[in-house]
Design a protein around this motif. Structure first.
Motif, PDB file in Angstrom:
ATOM      1  N   TYR B  61      45.005  31.516  47.529  1.00 51.66           N
ATOM      2  CA  TYR B  61      45.466  32.536  46.585  1.00 51.66           C
ATOM      3  C   TYR B  61      46.701  33.208  47.134  1.00 51.66           C
ATOM      4  N   TYR B  65      48.288  39.382  45.908  1.00 54.76           N
ATOM      5  CA  TYR B  65      47.898  39.582  44.520  1.00 54.76           C
ATOM      6  C   TYR B  65      46.587  40.364  44.438  1.00 54.76           C
ATOM      7  N   ASP B  67      43.553  42.035  42.343  1.00 54.19           N
ATOM      8  CA  ASP B  67      42.849  41.896  41.070  1.00 54.19           C
ATOM      9  C   ASP B  67      41.612  42.801  41.139  1.00 54.19           C
ATOM     10  N   SER B  69      39.419  43.634  39.181  1.00 51.18           N
ATOM     11  CA  SER B  69      38.160  43.189  38.588  1.00 51.18           C
ATOM     12  C   SER B  69      37.350  42.370  39.587  1.00 51.18           C
ATOM     13  N   LYS B  70      38.030  41.896  40.638  1.00 48.98           N
ATOM     14  CA  LYS B  70      37.319  41.059  41.598  1.00 48.98           C
ATOM     15  C   LYS B  70      37.237  41.714  42.971  1.00 48.98           C
ATOM     16  N   LYS B  71      37.274  43.046  43.024  1.00 47.84           N
ATOM     17  CA  LYS B  71      37.319  43.676  44.339  1.00 47.84           C
ATOM     18  C   LYS B  71      35.966  43.628  45.046  1.00 47.84           C
ATOM     19  N   GLY B  88      40.786  43.532  45.796  1.00 45.73           N
ATOM     20  CA  GLY B  88      40.544  42.251  45.150  1.00 45.73           C
ATOM     21  C   GLY B  88      41.425  41.133  45.667  1.00 45.73           C
ATOM     22  N   ARG B  89      42.028  41.302  46.874  1.00 45.78           N
ATOM     23  CA  ARG B  89      42.874  40.243  47.438  1.00 45.78           C
ATOM     24  C   ARG B  89      42.004  39.294  48.256  1.00 45.78           C
TER      25      ARG B  89
END
Lengths: 335, 302
Positions: B61, B65, B67, B69-71, B88-89
């Motif tokens: 990845y 970046y 995100d 929502s994915k932390k 979320g990285r």
């Protein structure tokens, strides 16, 4: 036949200071104390003595590897003791040294090629190709060969290493070589090879040797004149033959009596000296040999003996010979 | 040539002529593979180098970046092998990219500190006298400060950032090189082959560069390889304390720093960069230890 004097050492002194701490007086070690001798061109002159008597220091001081404390060293008209470092460097192509320990005297990171080319490069002799040719022929002369050129010192045996050390000293074709116990670190069987090599090189290149050794049989075999050293002083100088047949100084006699006999039936009177060699930091008064001398007189304890000549360029520093010559030698041999 | 010399000549055993380079490389690896710790260290170093060179191309990845929502995803979920951090990285990507910082800092600091320390050590050891006294007292003064404290003080003065941390680590680290090289030179200059050079008439300058310097190579390599590990850890410590590489740029040290707030809820934030640091330092040290064991006997004359 009067030959040309190549090196004359006059009243050479080398003292070392040993500091004993802030408030104590420092000790002065007289490693070489007022010695004089001359070496004529083409001869092999030996310095002999026990370990610690200052013979190696003498050799190193003559080459100015350590600074002399006093005295003059005259090499072919140049006073080495007074010569500045840079001028001394240029003179070094005429005087070289062979070291005692062939394992320590070659740089482990250098190939034979680099070790042998260096003296020529430093003294700007010849161009690159001629140097290589010289190195190759020198290798052959000392009994090695061309395929050894790119090897490192650790790939050689002690005898081979010493040959490299000798080649390094001889390649500049110097007039004078100081050999500081060149064979004492070697196997007995290799010793004779190396000694014979040195003798042959002497003939071929007309070398003058100062040969430092404690091995009397080696000295008897290869030198012309001998100086016997004891505690930083020369006690006797004579032609080798003369010294071995007719030693005068009591110390020389003791030294010679220590040489192993060559035949079991040979009878030999062994002179055993009392005690140990005194410390050069605190030498005895008067004649430094008197505490151990089998023939010491009263005067020996207080006065240092003068050097006296006894014909045939045989000189001795001993009170016994400052008196009437005839009586006393007789007295020692029975003491 | 006389008979005697001829005899001596023919006594020599015939030698096979090998290409010098080929045989020394072969010997190096033959020696290395005999020691499993050395081999392990070597493999880790190779891996580290590979990651730090090709890092940006092999990350799964974008390390920067975020995100939300994915932390804080735990490891092995949603395609994130080592999980994600508080923004979320992807942690794996950040570790891979962060390797470059560690390697650059480790190598560059060692090079700078090594060169400076070596120069000082040589001057001190070879020329002695009052220069030696002055230089060594400076070294003594510096050694009396704790290393990390000194680095932090310098960083506090000159500021944070990759370049400044290299400078501060080099300033903190040169003394070890100076000390060791000085002692090495002191021992070398008394060696008989150096005396032999003087007797040959080699100038002092040439003795230094042609004879002493090549003999310093081995101890330098050993010390440098061991110091890289120390500097990697020091960089992590300094970054952890906030003086090093600044977020969002990933470095193992500042990943630890950011992750420490989540240590009780999301252990993976701090664990994986920590493991990366341990592996890197361990690998370098294992290799350095092996180097020392292999090269040191050679140093002692043989």
């Amino acid at each position: 036949m009067k030959q040309k004097v190549l090196l004359s050492v006059n009243n050479l002194k080398k003292y070392y200071d040993i500091p004993q701490g802030l408030f104590k007086e420092k000790i002065i070690v007289k490693a070489v104390d007022d010695i004089s001798f001359t070496i004529t061109k083409g001869e092999t002159f030996a310095l002999v003595g026990e370990s610690g008597c200052g013979k190696s220091t003498t050799g190193r001081t003559i080459l100015k590897l350590t600074e002399p404390t006093g005295g003059r060293i005259i090499f072919d008209g140049n006073d080495i003791a007074a010569l500045p470092y840079k001028k001394m460097r240029t003179l070094r192509n005429r005087m070289q040294m062979v070291f005692q320990d062939p394992y320590a005297s070659l740089n482990p990171k250098k190939t034979v090629r680099e070790i042998l080319t260096e003296p020529l490069r430093v003294h700007k002799k010849f161009d690159h190709d001629t140097r290589l040719k010289k190195v190759k022929s020198m290798l052959e002369i000392v009994g090695l060969s061309e395929y050894h050129l790119d090897r490192y010192p650790h790939e050689f045996s002690g005898g081979q290493r010493q040959r490299i050390g000798i080649a390094r000293a001889v390649i500049l074709q110097p007039d004078f070589i100081i050999a500081d116990e060149p064979v004492s670190a070697l196997d007995v069987s290799v010793q004779s090879q190396v000694i014979n090599l040195m003798l042959e090189l002497q003939k071929e290149f007309e070398l003058t040797y100062l040969f430092i050794s404690h091995d009397l049989s080696v000295i008897q075999h290869m030198t012309d004149r001998v100086a016997v050293m004891y505690l930083g002083k020369i006690v006797e100088i004579a032609k080798t033959e003369d010294l071995f047949t007719n030693p005068k100084h009591p110390y020389t006699k003791a030294l010679l009596s220590a040489v192993p006999i060559t035949h079991p039936k040979e009878k030999k009177e062994r002179i055993i000296l009392k005690g140990d060699v005194p410390s050069p930091a605190n030498p005895p008064s008067g004649c430094t040999f008197h505490p151990r001398c089998p023939a010491a007189l009263d005067i020996c304890k207080t006065q240092a003996p003068k050097t006296s000549e006894h014909g045939n360029s045989h000189s001795v520093s001993c009170h016994l010979y400052n008196k009437i010559e005839e009586e006393i030698p007789h007295a020692i041999s029975h003491s | 040539m006389s008979a005697n010399l001829e005899k001596a000549f023919h006594n020599e055993p015939a030698a096979k002529i090998k290409s010098k380079k080929e045989s020394s490389i072969y010997r190096f690896f033959a020696n290395l593979f005999r020691s499993w710790t050395g081999t392990l260290g070597f493999i880790i170093i190779l891996g580290l180098l590979f990651i730090s060179i090709f890092g940006p191309w092999i990350t799964p990845y974008d390390p920067l970046y975020a995100d939300f929502s994915k932390k804080l995803l735990p490891p092995m979920t949603d395609g994130h092998l080592l999980g994600t951090d508080q923004l979320g990285r992807d942690i794996l990507s950040r570790i891979i990219v962060g390797a470059r910082v560690s390697v650059i800092i480790g190598v560059l600091t060692v090079v700078i500190a090594g060169i400076f320390g070596t120069v000082v050590g040589i001057i001190s050891g070879y020329f002695r006298g009052w220069v030696d006294v002055v230089l060594m007292r400076i070294v003594d003064v510096q050694l009396s400060f704790p290393f990390i404290l000194l680095v932090l003080v310098i960083n506090a003065i000159i500021g944070a950032g990759l370049r400044n941390i290299i400078i501060s680590l080099a300033i903190g680290g040169w003394v070890i090189f100076a000390r060791m090289i000085r002692s090495e030179v002191l021992a070398l200059r008394e060696k008989e082959f150096i005396t032999a050079c003087v007797a040959t008439g080699v100038s002092r300058f040439e003795i230094l560069f042609r004879h002493i310097l090549p003999n310093l190579f081995t101890p330098l390599i050993i010390l440098a390889s061991l110091q890289i590990g120390t500097f990697i850890i020091a960089e992590a410590s300094v970054s952890f304390l906030g003086f090093g590489v600044q977020p969002p740029e990933p470095a193992w040290g500042n990943m630890l720093n950011e992750g420490k707030d989540y240590i009780f809820s999301s252990w993976w934030l701090i664990t994986f960069p920590g493991i990366a640091i341990i592996i890197a330092a361990l690998g370098v040290n294992l290799f350095g230890d092996w180097l020392r064991d292999t090269l040191d006997p050679e140093l002692k004359g043989e």
